[in-house]
Design a protein around this motif. Sequence first.
Motif, mmCIF file in Angstrom:
data_model
loop_
_atom_site.group_PDB
_atom_site.id
_atom_site.type_symbol
_atom_site.label_atom_id
_atom_site.label_comp_id
_atom_site.label_asym_id
_atom_site.label_seq_id
_atom_site.Cartn_x
_atom_site.Cartn_y
_atom_site.Cartn_z
ATOM 1 N N HIS A 190 0.812 -1.219 0.000
ATOM 2 C CA HIS A 190 0.000 0.000 0.000
ATOM 3 C C HIS A 190 0.851 1.277 0.000
ATOM 4 O O HIS A 190 0.319 2.365 0.193
ATOM 5 N N THR A 191 2.152 1.115 -0.200
ATOM 6 C CA THR A 191 3.042 2.272 -0.263
ATOM 7 C C THR A 191 3.947 2.147 -1.475
ATOM 8 O O THR A 191 4.526 1.081 -1.713
ATOM 9 N N ILE A 202 3.363 13.821 -1.732
ATOM 10 C CA ILE A 202 2.878 12.604 -1.104
ATOM 11 C C ILE A 202 1.379 12.538 -1.359
ATOM 12 O O ILE A 202 0.617 13.401 -0.915
ATOM 13 N N HIS A 203 0.957 11.542 -2.128
ATOM 14 C CA HIS A 203 -0.438 11.394 -2.520
ATOM 15 C C HIS A 203 -1.097 10.324 -1.657
ATOM 16 O O HIS A 203 -0.614 9.187 -1.588
ATOM 17 N N ASP A 204 -2.186 10.681 -1.026
ATOM 18 C CA ASP A 204 -2.991 9.706 -0.292
ATOM 19 C C ASP A 204 -3.987 9.075 -1.243
ATOM 20 O O ASP A 204 -4.706 9.781 -1.968
ATOM 21 N N ASP A 206 -6.887 5.693 -2.150
ATOM 22 C CA ASP A 206 -7.770 4.634 -1.671
ATOM 23 C C ASP A 206 -7.574 3.439 -2.584
ATOM 24 O O ASP A 206 -7.813 3.526 -3.793
ATOM 25 N N PRO A 211 -6.394 2.565 2.880
ATOM 26 C CA PRO A 211 -5.521 3.716 2.605
ATOM 27 C C PRO A 211 -4.196 3.278 1.988
ATOM 28 O O PRO A 211 -3.629 2.242 2.364
ATOM 29 N N ARG A 213 -0.468 5.076 -0.176
ATOM 30 C CA ARG A 213 0.311 6.299 -0.420
ATOM 31 C C ARG A 213 1.213 6.128 -1.624
ATOM 32 O O ARG A 213 1.760 5.055 -1.862
#
Length: 239
Positions: A190-191, A202-204, A206, A211, A213
Amino acid sequence: MSETLFISDLHLDKDRPHSLRLFEGFLQTRVPGADALYILGDLFEYWVGDDDPAEHLRQAFDLLKSLSDRGMPLYFVHGNRDFLVGEAFARRCGCRLLDTETVVDLYGTPTLIMHGDSLCTDDVDYMAFRAMVRDPKWQAAFLARPLPQRHAEAEEARARSRSSTRGKSAEITDVNSRAVEDALRRHGVHTLIHGHTHRPAIHDLDLDGHPARRIVLHDWYDTGGLLVCRPDGMSLGTL
């Protein structure tokens, strides 16, 4: 304090001595004491083969090797400008070459790292060029040419790239969101950390209800940029 450093898109070139001096200072004063340094591609404006003496880079190479000899882990991911970096370069600088897409454990967080050009799938012309120059037969033929000829062809390719990029929209030259999501899913993380686009942020995200990034690294045209990863989090900034 434990920390791991990430940099990309330095585009080191004899015509930009400021960036080269900045990098040398970074290696001397900022990197020592870190847990590891990751270089995520485009360290050079272009690289035409490990047989190039690249005398203007000698001090930088010596500094990298000195860090490695003192136990500093150094890692390199190929970019779109230095895809011809090989094992001779790795031995010269004391670094380990990583796969185009590599998952690393950052203090308990599995993280995908890459240069990022493979995510720009909307740029059809570039993706075709990328496929060509990553082909082992094309690379073997190019490396068989005399060094001056390789330099001349690299300069021509750089000029064409600049002209082509000026005519493309920002959306085309940026990453494709579906390609980002597919890469994260493919590796089960997820990163994501990458460079290439020169659009640090830094983009958050879904990702399937969870969550995620995407961290984009700075280039080094004006000042140096880096991502500092520590057990308690990440910070993106300049030198």
